[in-house]
Design a protein around this motif. Sequence first.
Motif, PDB file in Angstrom:
ATOM      1  N   ARG A 171     -13.350  56.920  65.141  1.00 35.78           N
ATOM      2  CA  ARG A 171     -12.166  57.349  64.399  1.00 35.78           C
ATOM      3  C   ARG A 171     -11.091  56.285  64.550  1.00 35.78           C
ATOM      4  NH1 ARG A 171     -15.375  60.408  62.799  1.00 35.78           N
ATOM      5  NH2 ARG A 171     -15.317  62.641  62.643  1.00 35.78           N
ATOM      6  N   PRO A 172     -10.254  56.068  63.601  1.00 36.74           N
ATOM      7  CA  PRO A 172     -10.235  56.686  62.283  1.00 36.74           C
ATOM      8  C   PRO A 172     -11.288  56.048  61.373  1.00 36.74           C
ATOM      9  CG  PRO A 172      -8.448  55.112  62.426  1.00 36.74           C
ATOM     10  CD  PRO A 172      -9.118  55.140  63.788  1.00 36.74           C
ATOM     11  N   VAL A 173     -11.737  56.811  60.396  1.00 31.01           N
ATOM     12  CA  VAL A 173     -12.706  56.327  59.415  1.00 31.01           C
ATOM     13  C   VAL A 173     -11.929  55.664  58.281  1.00 31.01           C
ATOM     14  CG1 VAL A 173     -14.530  57.004  57.813  1.00 31.01           C
ATOM     15  CG2 VAL A 173     -14.297  58.189  59.998  1.00 31.01           C
ATOM     16  N   PRO A 174     -12.317  54.446  57.865  1.00 29.88           N
ATOM     17  CA  PRO A 174     -11.618  53.795  56.748  1.00 29.88           C
ATOM     18  C   PRO A 174     -11.607  54.692  55.498  1.00 29.88           C
ATOM     19  CG  PRO A 174     -13.073  52.242  57.826  1.00 29.88           C
ATOM     20  CD  PRO A 174     -13.376  53.594  58.414  1.00 29.88           C
ATOM     21  N   ALA A 175     -10.491  54.711  54.818  1.00 29.48           N
ATOM     22  CA  ALA A 175     -10.301  55.598  53.659  1.00 29.48           C
ATOM     23  C   ALA A 175     -11.344  55.374  52.577  1.00 29.48           C
ATOM     24  CB  ALA A 175      -8.910  55.411  53.088  1.00 29.48           C
ATOM     25  N   ASP A 176     -11.813  54.133  52.418  1.00 31.48           N
ATOM     26  CA  ASP A 176     -12.760  53.880  51.328  1.00 31.48           C
ATOM     27  C   ASP A 176     -14.155  54.440  51.608  1.00 31.48           C
ATOM     28  OD1 ASP A 176     -12.711  51.791  53.251  1.00 31.48           O
ATOM     29  OD2 ASP A 176     -13.652  50.388  51.878  1.00 31.48           O
ATOM     30  N   LEU A 177     -14.403  54.959  52.789  1.00 29.96           N
ATOM     31  CA  LEU A 177     -15.691  55.609  53.057  1.00 29.96           C
ATOM     32  C   LEU A 177     -15.638  57.121  52.858  1.00 29.96           C
ATOM     33  CD1 LEU A 177     -17.160  53.699  56.123  1.00 29.96           C
ATOM     34  CD2 LEU A 177     -17.855  53.582  53.734  1.00 29.96           C
ATOM     35  N   VAL A 178     -14.429  57.658  52.685  1.00 27.46           N
ATOM     36  CA  VAL A 178     -14.308  59.109  52.530  1.00 27.46           C
ATOM     37  C   VAL A 178     -13.665  59.519  51.202  1.00 27.46           C
ATOM     38  CG1 VAL A 178     -14.336  59.592  54.997  1.00 27.46           C
ATOM     39  CG2 VAL A 178     -12.149  59.167  53.854  1.00 27.46           C
ATOM     40  N   THR A 179     -13.177  58.550  50.428  1.00 26.52           N
ATOM     41  CA  THR A 179     -12.575  58.858  49.127  1.00 26.52           C
ATOM     42  C   THR A 179     -13.240  58.019  48.043  1.00 26.52           C
ATOM     43  OG1 THR A 179     -10.859  57.176  49.452  1.00 26.52           O
ATOM     44  CG2 THR A 179     -10.324  59.440  50.101  1.00 26.52           C
ATOM     45  N   ALA A 180     -13.377  58.601  46.861  1.00 24.14           N
ATOM     46  CA  ALA A 180     -13.965  57.883  45.731  1.00 24.14           C
ATOM     47  C   ALA A 180     -12.913  57.004  45.075  1.00 24.14           C
ATOM     48  CB  ALA A 180     -14.518  58.877  44.708  1.00 24.14           C
ATOM     49  N   SER A 181     -13.354  55.921  44.463  1.00 22.54           N
ATOM     50  CA  SER A 181     -12.433  55.051  43.738  1.00 22.54           C
ATOM     51  C   SER A 181     -12.073  55.689  42.402  1.00 22.54           C
ATOM     52  CB  SER A 181     -13.062  53.674  43.514  1.00 22.54           C
ATOM     53  OG  SER A 181     -14.156  53.771  42.631  1.00 22.54           O
ATOM     54  N   HIS A 203     -17.606  47.479  46.036  1.00 22.45           N
ATOM     55  CA  HIS A 203     -17.127  46.901  47.291  1.00 22.45           C
ATOM     56  C   HIS A 203     -16.631  47.963  48.267  1.00 22.45           C
ATOM     57  CE1 HIS A 203     -16.584  43.578  44.354  1.00 22.45           C
ATOM     58  NE2 HIS A 203     -17.070  42.870  45.351  1.00 22.45           N
ATOM     59  N   ILE A 204     -16.682  47.592  49.538  1.00 27.60           N
ATOM     60  CA  ILE A 204     -16.014  48.355  50.584  1.00 27.60           C
ATOM     61  C   ILE A 204     -15.204  47.359  51.394  1.00 27.60           C
ATOM     62  CG2 ILE A 204     -17.686  50.248  50.716  1.00 27.60           C
ATOM     63  CD1 ILE A 204     -18.997  48.847  53.106  1.00 27.60           C
ATOM     64  N   SER A 205     -14.294  47.860  52.183  1.00 34.06           N
ATOM     65  CA  SER A 205     -13.475  46.988  53.020  1.00 34.06           C
ATOM     66  C   SER A 205     -14.320  46.458  54.179  1.00 34.06           C
ATOM     67  CB  SER A 205     -12.273  47.762  53.557  1.00 34.06           C
ATOM     68  OG  SER A 205     -12.720  48.790  54.433  1.00 34.06           O
ATOM     69  N   PRO A 206     -13.912  45.329  54.772  1.00 36.25           N
ATOM     70  CA  PRO A 206     -14.637  44.856  55.956  1.00 36.25           C
ATOM     71  C   PRO A 206     -14.679  45.913  57.067  1.00 36.25           C
ATOM     72  CG  PRO A 206     -13.261  43.099  55.097  1.00 36.25           C
ATOM     73  CD  PRO A 206     -12.909  44.352  54.317  1.00 36.25           C
ATOM     74  N   ALA A 207     -13.585  46.670  57.231  1.00 35.14           N
ATOM     75  CA  ALA A 207     -13.568  47.725  58.254  1.00 35.14           C
ATOM     76  C   ALA A 207     -14.615  48.796  57.962  1.00 35.14           C
ATOM     77  CB  ALA A 207     -12.178  48.349  58.339  1.00 35.14           C
ATOM     78  N   ALA A 208     -14.781  49.129  56.671  1.00 35.74           N
ATOM     79  CA  ALA A 208     -15.776  50.137  56.284  1.00 35.74           C
ATOM     80  C   ALA A 208     -17.194  49.633  56.529  1.00 35.74           C
ATOM     81  CB  ALA A 208     -15.590  50.515  54.812  1.00 35.74           C
ATOM     82  N   ALA A 209     -17.407  48.341  56.379  1.00 37.77           N
ATOM     83  CA  ALA A 209     -18.732  47.778  56.663  1.00 37.77           C
ATOM     84  C   ALA A 209     -18.970  47.727  58.176  1.00 37.77           C
ATOM     85  CB  ALA A 209     -18.863  46.389  56.048  1.00 37.77           C
ATOM     86  N   LEU A 210     -17.966  47.282  58.915  1.00 36.95           N
ATOM     87  CA  LEU A 210     -18.134  47.135  60.370  1.00 36.95           C
ATOM     88  C   LEU A 210     -18.334  48.469  61.077  1.00 36.95           C
ATOM     89  CD1 LEU A 210     -15.557  44.276  60.981  1.00 36.95           C
ATOM     90  CD2 LEU A 210     -18.054  44.130  61.174  1.00 36.95           C
ATOM     91  N   ILE A 211     -17.743  49.548  60.576  1.00 34.98           N
ATOM     92  CA  ILE A 211     -17.916  50.855  61.217  1.00 34.98           C
ATOM     93  C   ILE A 211     -19.355  51.358  61.068  1.00 34.98           C
ATOM     94  CG2 ILE A 211     -17.298  52.373  59.294  1.00 34.98           C
ATOM     95  CD1 ILE A 211     -15.619  54.017  61.247  1.00 34.98           C
TER      96      ILE A 211
END
Length: 195
Positions: free
Chosen positions: A120-130, A137-145
């Motif tokens: 936690r916290p989970v990057p927003a782009d992994l829990v919300t749709a565009s 694409h996803i953010s680097p944080a979303a990939a690293l998690i």
Amino acid sequence: MFAILRPAVVLTLLLSALLGLVYPLAVTGLAQTVFPTAANGSLVTKRDTVVGSSLIGQEFTAARYFHSRPSATSAPDPDDATKTVDAPYNAANSSGSNLGPTSEKLIAAIKERASGFETRPVPADLVTASASGLDPHISPAAALIQVPRVASARGIPEAEIAALVTRSIEGRTFGILGEPRVNVLELNLALDANY
């Protein structure tokens, strides 16, 4: 009357030929010459087979792959044409969910998506749709998690998977536009090619 009708017909035919034929052919020819990959859909191939486009997201659900951003696109229900069903990454029906921040349905979906992550916290782009529902694409944080899950599923050290993610980060366009990002399809293809 013929004096008024003749110029109108001639002008209509001339503009139709110019704007309906000459202009589209010129723009298409220019695009094919200057940007052939983009003009043809930015298709991604694997062993001479088209596996997707770098411009449209795809759904990956296996633990051994990086997962894309959620998609809110839909398609007509095959059983009832007056209704729709979820159809992730449906490019024929690009749209967001239009659920507001106080929507209980949206809040429940975010909680459900976040429950799949230990960190936690989970990057927003992994829990919300565009907004388009097609974001590749996803953010680097979303990939690293996601690195621990992918590394565990493939039996590869986390450091190697994290290094692959770092190499896959695309910078800002022209160095100033947008945010750093990772194309999920291309990252998963690199993952398959290396491991």
